[in-house]
Design an enzyme around this catalytic site. Structure first.
Site, short mmCIF file in Angstrom:
data_model
loop_
_atom_site.label_atom_id
_atom_site.label_comp_id
_atom_site.label_asym_id
_atom_site.label_seq_id
_atom_site.Cartn_x
_atom_site.Cartn_y
_atom_site.Cartn_z
N GLU A 429 0.85 -1.19 0.00
CA GLU A 429 0.00 0.00 0.00
C GLU A 429 0.90 1.25 0.00
OE1 GLU A 429 -1.62 -0.22 3.94
OE2 GLU A 429 -2.48 1.77 3.83
N ASP A 502 -0.37 -1.91 6.24
CA ASP A 502 -0.12 -1.47 7.61
C ASP A 502 -1.00 -2.22 8.59
OD1 ASP A 502 1.78 0.32 6.84
OD2 ASP A 502 0.41 2.04 6.76
N ASP A 504 -3.01 -1.25 10.69
CA ASP A 504 -4.04 -0.37 11.25
C ASP A 504 -5.36 -0.57 10.50
OD1 ASP A 504 -3.64 0.80 8.82
OD2 ASP A 504 -2.65 2.59 9.59
N ASP A 506 -6.96 1.29 8.25
CA ASP A 506 -6.89 1.49 6.81
C ASP A 506 -6.26 0.29 6.13
OD1 ASP A 506 -8.10 3.89 6.83
OD2 ASP A 506 -6.26 5.09 6.66
#
Ligand code: 0RA
Length: 639
Positions: A429, A502, A504, A506
């Protein structure tokens, strides 16, 4: 009567029959796993459903008792209690002890239910530690008990009186744990799902399920609208494009056919067919007949009304089924089941009957409902246009030069190996993480594909729109497999496709979008276990000369606790992959000596499809609930 009566020559044959069932249960119920255990319930429930279909019963109760016993209660005529001329035993005892006796005592009318095996009550009895039957008929209560794998404890006896108008049959049994060695515990949801399906398929029959094991649970299934209500339920989380469910029924030569259908605004077809309450997963002549008629009639209508011009190509079956939810239910006195799993209806005569019933009804429907007709024809013609556009777009991704061009455009940093079995592609990403990954990789076997723009949510898009998304086109080109009808797993250029996002929210959102994309358009890649999720660490902990990377807060706390009391390690939290330098990234996430990849598997494609639909479909609420439970989901997927 005394005990001896039960052990004459005929009885010995009977006992040998039941013994054969216990020796080879798999031959009779397929398996002694959890599935086989539930099969016992279906055998007994089917008898009650038969009585309902004969028109004598409208109330069935299924009770899971405390010790995982099963009780099936119906308000039918009550099993016949007289003596059977052939066996010399009571009809009840015959039904429960003579193999394949069930049907012969049916007293006219055809059986439309009957499990796939349709082996009858005697098999259930043979595989039970004990079984009791109670019959209410003509103001009397009759009772008989069997034990130790089907042996009568006594003969059928009148044990009391009941109200003159009370009739019915109650069967209770306990599956034998010596046979069902894996489990004798019933799954409430398995029972509920099938009983609900039976209630949909047999309108007007009330089926109650009660669980008495721990917390009392019960559900009642009663659908006066039958499969119309089934279609409504299937479309509940979708957006129908016309208000009413369309329904047709007809009977020819004792063969009954029912169809219920409604289009929604999605791009998937959900066509389910049944014969005698059995899900014909592999389709067959009933399904063929209806599908053929649907395609023909929509094409005729579109031509007659000049919606399709003379030189326009005909609409295909897939075009006219886009967004269609349909249930086809056939009731046949003598069904022939074929196919790999015996779930394909083979009776040739049904094709024409299904075509007739459906085409007469549907033609009239289109005539009488011009607004709905327009909506349905528009949906099909739009699907056809999309199909043609997708074909063009596919050709673009297939060109030889496409791969060179994404390489030179710097989108893909390809590996040098041409051996797919050792090649890996990391889908990363963002450009900054892509940069780190490019420096960290092993160029021979590891390719990096950074994603820049947003990935399209493919649940809401057809193939043509998915293909107009540049990120998706790049991925397809890099994978090398093609897409849709042209998909070829052999051409896959990497046997590890690693999603690296990641740690997280997102990141997990992007991961789910990618999984949806793979699941919808590259399903074999998921099924073959070629898709993985990388697990970047959350912290780097430096303590003296020791460097440790940890994945979670819990792990960090554990590590701290393992250090001497006054130790002050330097803890660095990575905010994202982009923050890691190439060495960190190589050491922790990419190099195959240190990394932990989680493999994505799809255990049950149909279940997973629903999960993705709930998550990604139009409905906001399930999606929200789902994202809240997101972490769990990823766990469940067994990444
Ligand atoms: C054959 C004849 C009759 C009843 C049944 C079968 C029957 C079987 C089962 C199995 C479960 N529940 C059932 N209920 C009824 C009755 C024939 C008559 O009354 O003349």
């Amino acid at each position: 009567m005394d005990e001896k009566k039960h052990y004459d020559d005929g009885d010995i044959q009977v006992l040998e029959g039941l013994e054969a069932v216990r020796k080879r249960p798999g031959m009779y119920i397929g398996t002694t796993s959890e599935k086989g255990l539930h099969h016992l319930v279906w055998e007994i429930v089917d008898n009650a459903i038969d009585e309902a279909l004969a028109g004598y019963c409208d109330d069935i109760e299924v009770i899971i008792g405390k010790g995982n016993t099963i009780t099936v209660k119906d308000d039918g005529r009550g099993m016949p209690t007289g003596i059977n001329a052939k066996t010399g035993l009571s009809t009840v005892e015959t039904i429960f002890t003579v193999l394949h006796a069930g049907g012969k005592f049916g007293g006219g009318g055809y059986k439309v239910s009957g499990g796939l095996h349709g082996v009858g009550a005697s098999v259930v009895n043979a595989l039970s530690s004990w079984l009791e039957v109670t019959i209410y008929r003509e103001g009397k209560i009759y009772y008989q008990k069997f034990q130790n794998g089907g042996k009568p404890a006594d003969e059928l006896k009148e044990i009391g009186k009941c109200e003159e108008n009370r009739t019915g049959t109650t069967v209770t049994f306990k599956a034998d744990p010596e046979i069902f060695t894996e489990t004798t515990i019933y799954n409430y949801d398995t029972l509920a799902k099938r009983l609900q399906e039976l209630a949909f398929l047999n309108k007007g029959i009330r089926i109650l399920l009660r669980d008495e094991r721990e917390e009392e649970k019960k559900e009642e299934f009663l659908y006066n609208g039958g499969i119309i209500e089934y279609v409504k339920m299937l479309n509940k989380n979708k957006t129908p494009i016309h208000a009413e469910v369309i329904y047709f029924e007809g009977t020819e030569d004792g063969i009954e056919l029912e169809v219920a259908m409604q289009y929604n605004d999605s791009y998937n077809a959900n066509v389910y067919s049944f014969t005698n309450n059995i899900n014909t997963y592999e389709g067959g002549t009933h399904e063929d007949g209806v599908k053929r008629a649907l395609t023909r009639i929509i094409n005729n209508y579109a031509r007659t009304n000049k919606i399709l011009k003379d030189n326009d190509e005909a609409l295909t079956g897939e075009d006219v089924r886009e967004g269609l939810t349909m249930i086809i239910s056939c009731k046949h006195p003598n069904p022939q089941f074929e196919g790999q799993t015996k779930t394909k209806l083979g009776n040739a005569e049904v094709r024409k009957i299904a075509d007739d019933v459906f085409s007469e009804g549907f033609e009239r429907f289109l005539m009488e409902n011009p607004n709905e007709a327009k909506i349905i024809i528009d949906k099909a013609t739009t699907a056809a246009r999309a199909r043609l556009a997708a074909k063009k777009a596919r050709e673009l991704t297939r060109r030889k030069t496409a791969l060179d061009s994404i390489n030179t455009l710097g989108k893909l940093a390809d590996c040098t190996s041409k051996d797919a079995s050792i090649s890996e592609i990391f889908i990363v990403e963002g450009d900054s993480a892509g940069g780190s990954a490019k420096s960290a990789r092993i160029p021979k076997t590891q390719a990096i594909l950074p994603l820049r723009g947003k990935i399209l949510n493919v649940e809401k898009a057809r193939l043509d729109r998915a293909l107009s998304n540049e990120e998706i086109r790049t991925m397809i080109t890099a994978f090398g497999t093609g897409i849709g009808d042209e998909f070829d797993l052999e051409k896959l250029r990497y046997h590890k496709i690693v999603i690296m996002t990641d740690a997280d929210v997102d990141g997990s959102h992007i991961r789910i979008l990618l999984l949806t994309l793979f699941y919808r358009f590259f399903r074999p890649i998921v099924e073959q276990g070629y898709v993985y999720a990388a697990q970047p660490p959350l912290y780097k902990v430096v303590y003296g000369k020791n460097i440790k990377y940890v994945l979670t807060d819990e792990e960090l706390a554990e590590y701290r606790a393992s250090l001497p009391p006054n130790a002050k390690p330097i803890v660095n939290r990575f905010k994202g992959l982009g923050e890691m330098d190439a060495i960190d990234l190589r050491e922790t996430t990419m190099h195959n000596e240190h990394r932990v990849l989680k493999r994505i598997t799809v255990e049950d494609a149909m279940e997973a499809d629903k999960v993705f639909t709930d998550l990604m479909g139009e409905d906001v609420l399930p999606r929200k609930e789902f994202i809240e439970k997101n972490a769990v989901f990823v766990e469940n997927l067994d990444i």
